[in-house]
Design an enzyme around this catalytic site. Structure first.
Site, PDB file in Angstrom:
ATOM      1  N   LYS A 155       0.831  -0.993  -0.152  1.00 52.06           N
ATOM      2  CA  LYS A 155      -0.011   0.382  -0.279  1.00 52.06           C
ATOM      3  C   LYS A 155       1.150   0.966  -0.200  1.00 52.06           C
ATOM      4  CE  LYS A 155      -2.552   3.249   1.420  1.00 52.06           C
ATOM      5  NZ  LYS A 155      -1.580   3.949   0.306  1.00 52.06           N
ATOM      6  N   GLY A 207       6.287   5.778   7.991  1.00 51.51           N
ATOM      7  CA  GLY A 207       5.732   6.764   7.338  1.00 51.51           C
ATOM      8  C   GLY A 207       5.716   7.524   8.755  1.00 51.51           C
ATOM      9  N   GLU A 229       8.835   2.088  10.699  1.00 45.85           N
ATOM     10  CA  GLU A 229      10.340   3.230  11.049  1.00 45.85           C
ATOM     11  C   GLU A 229       8.951   4.095  10.561  1.00 45.85           C
ATOM     12  OE1 GLU A 229      12.072   5.754   9.964  1.00 45.85           O
ATOM     13  OE2 GLU A 229      12.102   4.372   8.048  1.00 45.85           O
ATOM     14  N   CYS A 263      14.079  10.976   6.293  1.00 43.53           N
ATOM     15  CA  CYS A 263      14.017  10.330   8.016  1.00 43.53           C
ATOM     16  C   CYS A 263      14.831  10.692   9.107  1.00 43.53           C
ATOM     17  CB  CYS A 263      13.144   9.400   8.176  1.00 43.53           C
ATOM     18  SG  CYS A 263      14.011   8.221   7.387  1.00 43.53           S
TER      19      CYS A 263
HETATM   20  P1  NDP Z   1       1.502   9.150   6.164  1.00 40.89           P
HETATM   21  O1  NDP Z   1       2.081   8.638   7.420  1.00 40.89           O
HETATM   22  O2  NDP Z   1       0.347   9.660   6.428  1.00 40.89           O
HETATM   23  O3  NDP Z   1       1.897   8.265   4.472  1.00 40.89           O
HETATM   24  C1  NDP Z   1       2.887   6.933   4.951  1.00 40.89           C
HETATM   25  C2  NDP Z   1       2.153   6.113   4.348  1.00 40.89           C
HETATM   26  O4  NDP Z   1       1.114   5.243   5.745  1.00 40.89           O
HETATM   27  C3  NDP Z   1       0.912   6.474   3.402  1.00 40.89           C
HETATM   28  O5  NDP Z   1       1.086   5.359   2.178  1.00 40.89           O
HETATM   29  C4  NDP Z   1       0.072   6.399   4.233  1.00 40.89           C
HETATM   30  O6  NDP Z   1      -1.304   6.413   2.233  1.00 40.89           O
HETATM   31  C5  NDP Z   1      -0.375   5.760   4.366  1.00 40.89           C
HETATM   32  N1  NDP Z   1      -1.318   6.663   5.654  1.00 40.89           N
HETATM   33  C6  NDP Z   1      -1.753   7.161   6.604  1.00 40.89           C
HETATM   34  N2  NDP Z   1      -2.430   7.103   7.424  1.00 40.89           N
HETATM   35  C7  NDP Z   1      -2.258   5.629   7.348  1.00 40.89           C
HETATM   36  C8  NDP Z   1      -3.784   4.880   8.534  1.00 40.89           C
HETATM   37  N3  NDP Z   1      -3.975   5.060   9.228  1.00 40.89           N
HETATM   38  N4  NDP Z   1      -3.379   4.285   8.274  1.00 40.89           N
HETATM   39  C9  NDP Z   1      -3.309   3.138   7.304  1.00 40.89           C
HETATM   40  N5  NDP Z   1      -2.300   3.865   6.511  1.00 40.89           N
HETATM   41  C10 NDP Z   1      -2.259   5.192   6.270  1.00 40.89           C
HETATM   42  O7  NDP Z   1       2.712  10.242   5.897  1.00 40.89           O
HETATM   43  P2  NDP Z   1       2.282  11.961   4.829  1.00 40.89           P
HETATM   44  O8  NDP Z   1       2.269  11.756   3.981  1.00 40.89           O
HETATM   45  O9  NDP Z   1       0.773  12.412   5.656  1.00 40.89           O
HETATM   46  O10 NDP Z   1       3.144  13.028   5.762  1.00 40.89           O
HETATM   47  C11 NDP Z   1       3.175  13.377   7.054  1.00 40.89           C
HETATM   48  C12 NDP Z   1       4.597  12.936   7.673  1.00 40.89           C
HETATM   49  O11 NDP Z   1       4.865  11.849   8.156  1.00 40.89           O
HETATM   50  C13 NDP Z   1       6.200  14.175   7.567  1.00 40.89           C
HETATM   51  O12 NDP Z   1       5.803  15.207   7.728  1.00 40.89           O
HETATM   52  C14 NDP Z   1       6.449  13.074   8.147  1.00 40.89           C
HETATM   53  O13 NDP Z   1       6.648  13.971   9.249  1.00 40.89           O
HETATM   54  C15 NDP Z   1       6.167  12.147   8.033  1.00 40.89           C
HETATM   55  N6  NDP Z   1       6.537  10.608   7.024  1.00 40.89           N
HETATM   56  C16 NDP Z   1       7.835   9.609   7.174  1.00 40.89           C
HETATM   57  C17 NDP Z   1       8.435   9.591   6.602  1.00 40.89           C
HETATM   58  C18 NDP Z   1       9.710   8.607   6.546  1.00 40.89           C
HETATM   59  O14 NDP Z   1      10.482   8.256   6.152  1.00 40.89           O
HETATM   60  N7  NDP Z   1       9.716   8.156   8.480  1.00 40.89           N
HETATM   61  C19 NDP Z   1       7.854   9.180   5.737  1.00 40.89           C
HETATM   62  C20 NDP Z   1       6.930   9.553   4.936  1.00 40.89           C
HETATM   63  C21 NDP Z   1       6.217  10.859   6.109  1.00 40.89           C
HETATM   64  P3  NDP Z   1      -2.142   7.867   2.075  1.00 40.89           P
HETATM   65  O15 NDP Z   1      -0.902   8.656   1.292  1.00 40.89           O
HETATM   66  O16 NDP Z   1      -3.337   7.363   1.207  1.00 40.89           O
HETATM   67  O17 NDP Z   1      -2.155   8.774   2.904  1.00 40.89           O
END
Ligand code: NDP
Length: 455
Positions: A155, A207, A229, A263
Site C-alpha cells: 500500500k 511513515g 520506521e 527520516c
Molecule cells: P503518512 O504517514 O500519512 O503516509 C505514509 C503512508 O501511510 C502512506 O502510504 C499513507 O497513505 C499511509 N497512511 C497514512 N495514514 C494511515 C493510516 N491511518 N492507516 C494506514 N495507512 C496510513 O505520511 P504523510 O505523507 O502524511 O507525511 C506526513 C509526515 O509523516 C511527514 O511530515 C513526516 O513527519 C512523516 N513521514 C516520515 C517518513 C519517514 O521516512 N519516516 C516518510 C514520510 C512521511 P496515503 O498516502 O494514502 O495517505
C-alpha cells in the site's frame, strides 16, 4: 470507483490519475499472493537469488525512467532520484549475494544428535510505504522479504502511485511469479481491512507517527507482527573541536537532501557555545547559497516539497516556533508562484518546549540549539521523543565515539551523515519506531526462527 490524482509538486500540474481498487479486489490480490507464497517458499535461496539479480538488471535498464517518475511525482531532484535507483540495485544485489551468510541454518551444539535453527518464511507481508523515497523504501522491504521466501503486497502513498505500479511491473519484467509482489492501490482508510485479512501475516510501515500507531494497534488486535520506521528529529552534536567547513557542509547537505524530507536527515544541530556564532554564520551563508529550483535541472540543489499541504504544515511549524521565541535566521517565507516550494530556513536559539525542538520538521528547515558544554549537548540531543539517527562532528574520533555511544538513537555516526547501508541495521527507538530493516537483522524480522531437534 475513486481515483488517485498525482500532482507534480514543482508545477502544480496533474501528472496522472490511477483507479483505486476496493477492498474486495484488494483481498483477491492478497489471496493470489498467498497462493504464490505456497510455491515461492519452496524455492531454494539460489533460485530466488536468480530472480533478484534479474530485478537488479531491470532497475539498471529502467533507471532513468524510474528516476524521472520519482522526480515528477514527489519533486526530488533528478540527480538524487538516480542515486535512489543505484541504492535499490545495491540492496537487491546485497540480498542475492549474501543470503547464505544471512539466513543459512545455524547448527547449535546440544545433547541432540542434531539441533539447529532454521529461518522459515511466514507468508504475505503488507508494506505501507511513504512517498519520500518511492522506490528505495519499497525495495528496502521487498528485497529481504522476498529473498526469505515471503511474498509482499504494497500500500504505497497515494501521491506516488505511478512509482508503485512501476515497481510492480519491475518484478513482473524480472520474471517473478504473478502475486510475488503486488501493488494495492487502496486508500489509507482501507488498510485496516487488509491487515485483518487472514492471509496477511505481518505488516511493515514507514511513515508518520499517527499512521504507525494506527497500523500497529490494528495489527496488535490481530496478533500480527509489525516493524515501524517512523519519523525522527535527528540531533547532530557539533563539538568545539569540529572543522567548521566540514560541519557546515554536512549540515547543509544533511538538511536539504531530498528537499528536506528524509527520516534520518540531520534536523537539530546542537552546537557547543565556543563555536556557536561562527557555525551559525557559516551555515547561514551555505544554506542561502544552495539553489532551490526545478528538480529536473541537474544544477538544482533542492526542489519543492512533495505536496502543498506538507509545505503549509511546515510553514505553520516555523511560525509557531518564532512565536515561542525561536529566532528566524534565514528563509521562513512561502515563495510566490506555482509549486510546493519552501526555502532553506534556519531557526536558532531553540529550547525544549518549542515546536522545532520538540517535533519533526519534515522539510528544508534546520533547528540550531546552543549547548554550554559536551554534557549539556548530549542531554539536549537526547531530549527528544524520537531516536532514529544522530551524529557527532568532531576533530577527535575517539571523543566522537564516546559521545556517539551516549546518544539515544538507532544509529549514531561520527563525522558522517547517517545513511542507510544494506550491511548495517536501520531503524529507531522511542517514537521513531521499532524493529530493524536491512542487514541480517532486517531479513530476520519476517521469518519463523525455528528450532529443530533430532534426538
Ligand atoms: P503518512 O504517514 O500519512 O503516509 C505514509 C503512508 O501511510 C502512506 O502510504 C499513507 O497513505 C499511509 N497512511 C497514512 N495514514 C494511515 C493510516 N491511518 N492507516 C494506514 N495507512 C496510513 O505520511 P504523510 O505523507 O502524511 O507525511 C506526513 C509526515 O509523516 C511527514 O511530515 C513526516 O513527519 C512523516 N513521514 C516520515 C517518513 C519517514 O521516512 N519516516 C516518510 C514520510 C512521511 P496515503 O498516502 O494514502 O495517505
Amino acid at each position: 470507483m475513486a481515483t488517485t490524482t498525482i500532482i507534480n509538486p514543482a508545477t502544480g500540474k496533474k501528472v496522472a490519475e490511477y483507479q483505486r481498487i476496493d477492498v474486495s479486489e484488494a483481498k483477491q490480490k492478497v489471496a493470489q499472493s498467498k497462493n504464490t507464497f505456497d510455491s515461492w517458499k519452496k524455492l531454494s535461496y539460489d533460485e530466488r537469488a536468480t530472480y533478484m539479480r534479474k530485478l537488479a538488471k531491470v532497475f539498471e535498464k529502467n533507471k532513468e525512467t524510474y528516476a524521472q517518475l520519482a522526480t515528477q511525482e514527489m519533486g526530488k531532484t533528478i540527480t538524487q532520484a538516480r542515486k535512489e535507483m543505484d541504492k535499490c540495485i545495491l540492496i537487491i544485489n546485497y540480498y542475492a549475494d549474501n543470503i547464505h551468510t544471512l539466513l543459512d541454518n545455524e547448527n547449535v551444539k546440544t545433547e541432540a544428535t542434531k539441533s539447529y535453527v532454521t529461518f522459515m518464511p511466514i507468508g504475505v507481508i503488507l508494506a505501507v510505504m511513504p512517498w519520500n523515497f518511492p522506490f528505495y523504501q519499497v525495495i528496502r522491504f521487498a528485497a529481504p522479504a522476498l529473498m526469505a521466501g515471503n511474498t509482499g503486497v504494497l500500500k504505497h502513498a497515494s501521491n506516488v502511485q505511478g512509482s508503485a505500479f512501476a515497481l510492480e511491473e519491475a518484478f513482473r519484467e524480472a520474471g517473478f511469479p504473478e502475486g510475488a509482489f503486488t501493488n494495492l492501490n487502496i486508500s489509507a482508510g482501507n488498510v485496516k481491512d487488509i491487515i485483518e485479512d487472514k492471509n496477511i501475516v505481518a505488516v511493515t510501515l514507514t511513515g508518520s507517527d499517527p499512521a504507525g500507531r494506527s497500523v500497529a494497534s490494528i495489527a496488535g488486535q490481530n496478533l500480527k507482527k509489525t516493524v515501524l520506521e517512523l519519523g525522527g528529529s535527528d540531533a547532530y552534536v557539533i563539538l568545539d573541536d569540529a572543522d567548521l567547513e566540514q560541519a557546515t557542509d554536512l549540515a547543509t547537505f544533511g538538511r536539504l537532501q531530498n528537499n528536506g524530507q528524509t527520516c534520518v536527515a540531520a534536523k537539530r544541530f546542537v552546537v557547543l557555545d565556543a563555536i556557536y556564532d561562527q557555525f551559525l554564520k557559516l551555515y547561514t551563508e551555505k544554506m542561502e547559497a544552495a539553489k532551490m529550483g526545478d528538480p529536473t535541472d541537474e544544477s538544482t540543489y533542492y526542489g519543492p516539497m512533495a505536496r502543498l499541504d506538507l509545505r503549509d504544515e511546515i510553514h505553520e511549524q516555523v511560525n509557531k516556533t518564532i512565536s515561542q521565541g525561536g529566532k528566524l535566521v534565514l528563509g521562513g517565507n512561502v515563495p510566490e508562484g506555482e509549486g510546493a516550494y519552501y526555502p532553506a530556513t534556519i531557526l536558532a536559539d531553540l529550547k525544549p518546549g518549542m515546536e522545532a525542538f520538540d517535533n519533526e520538521l519534515f522539510g528544508p528547515v534546520a533547528s540550531v540549539i546552543r549547548a554550554k558544554d559536551e554534557a549539556e549537548a548530549i542531554e539536549l540531543a537526547n531530549n527528544s521523543q524520537f531516536g532514529l539517527g544522530s551524529g557527532v562532528i568532531t576533530g577527535n574520533k575517539e571523543r566522537g565515539e564516546k559521545v556517539a555511544l551516549q546518544l539515544e538513537a538507532g544509529s549514531s555516526f561520527v563525522n558522517k551523515l547517517v545513511v542507510s547501508d544494506p550491511r548495517l541495521p536501520f531503524g529507531g527507538i522511542k517514537n521513531s519506531g521499532y524493529g530493524r530493516e536491512l542487514s541480517g537483522y532486517g531479513i530476520r524480522e519476517f521469518v519463523n526462527t525455528k528450532s529443530i531437534w533430532i534426538d
